[in-house]
Design an enzyme around this catalytic site. Structure first.
Site, PDB file in Angstrom:
ATOM      1  CD  GLU A  65      -1.322  -2.236   2.236  1.00 60.25           C
ATOM      2  OE1 GLU A  65      -0.160  -2.660   2.018  1.00 60.25           O
ATOM      3  OE2 GLU A  65      -2.047  -2.681   3.146  1.00 60.25           O
ATOM      4  CB  CYS A 104      -0.501  -3.302   8.944  1.00 62.22           C
ATOM      5  SG  CYS A 104       0.664  -2.169   8.123  1.00 62.22           S
TER       6      CYS A 104
END
Length: 245
Positions: free
Chosen positions: A154, A182
């Site tokens: 990401e 996360c």
């Protein structure tokens, strides 16, 4: 942070709420299911044992014309990136990646050739799309490849999209990732002002979009994206299980 705009209403679609008038209490949303105000340092209300909404609690619905099909198509591209790397060619719905690499043929399920990707990096792929559906950037985990602890799929996709657009605000883009972000990645998503996040497999150990925390939709932050979880969950989980087997 003092110059940032008021809290985003991008997540209002999760509960049908809108912007609160000046001085008025903010309407309840998916991360505040009528459980009272959230005080600084207080966990975001959610399911028992969680600090945020879980897999079946308050996520945006895949409704609207073509939304499910679009998200699944985008997710197949992210899954392709996870398996073969970000430089793999874009494929259409006729040749999607639907599973892990076949060790006998060196071809990912769905017929996509496997590229030169590090064997030790967890196969997570992320793609950033523009408002017209154009792919702006893609990323695959590169922690082992680069020795960079922040090189999650990401983060890399966000960096590359921002570089391509020449601005850090990605407030008209969609991030699609094969695994629930996360806390680090969720924080980066919020800072980039991404309005929509689509993810595949849930991550009960480190997930920050509802599994362990809910950073993306925490009402104390000044931006909350719409979140669509569990898109092609089985296919994404299969790739991860094959890696950790």
């Amino acid at each position: 942070m003092a110059s940032d705009p008021p809290p985003s209403t991008a997540g209002a679609g999760l509960a049908g709420g809108g912007s609160a008038a000046a001085g008025a209490a903010e309407p309840a949303d998916a991360t505040d299911p009528a459980l009272g105000p959230v005080r600084p340092g207080q966990p975001t209300p959610g399911a028992v044992g969680r600090v945020g909404p879980g897999a079946d609690e308050g996520l945006a619905e895949l409704d609207g014309p073509g939304r499910r099909q679009r998200h699944e198509l985008w997710m197949r591209r992210a899954l392709q990136v996870a398996v073969t790397g970000p430089e793999s060619p874009v494929t259409g719905p006729e040749s999607p990646v639907t599973g892990p690499e076949s060790p006998e043929t060196g071809v990912a399920a769905g017929g996509v050739p496997v590229g030169d990707v590090p064997a030790d990096d967890v196969p997570v792929g992320a793609v950033v799309y523009g408002p017209d559906g154009t792919e702006l950037a893609a990323g695959r985990n590169e922690r082992e490849l680069t020795g960079d602890p922040t090189a999650h799929a990401e983060v890399l996709a966000l960096r590359r999209a921002a570089e391509r657009l020449g601005r850090w605000r990605l407030d008209d883009c969609t991030l699609v990732v094969t695994l629930e972000p996360c806390t680090m990645c969720a924080g980066a998503i919020v800072l980039a002002r991404i309005p929509t996040v689509v993810f595949g497999a849930w991550e009960p150990k480190t997930g920050a979009a509802g599994s362990l925390w809910d950073v993306l939709r925490d009402r104390r932050l000044n931006h909350r994206p719409e979140v669509y979880g569990g898109v092609l969950e089985a296919e994404n989980s299969a790739v991860l299980r094959a890696f950790f087997r």
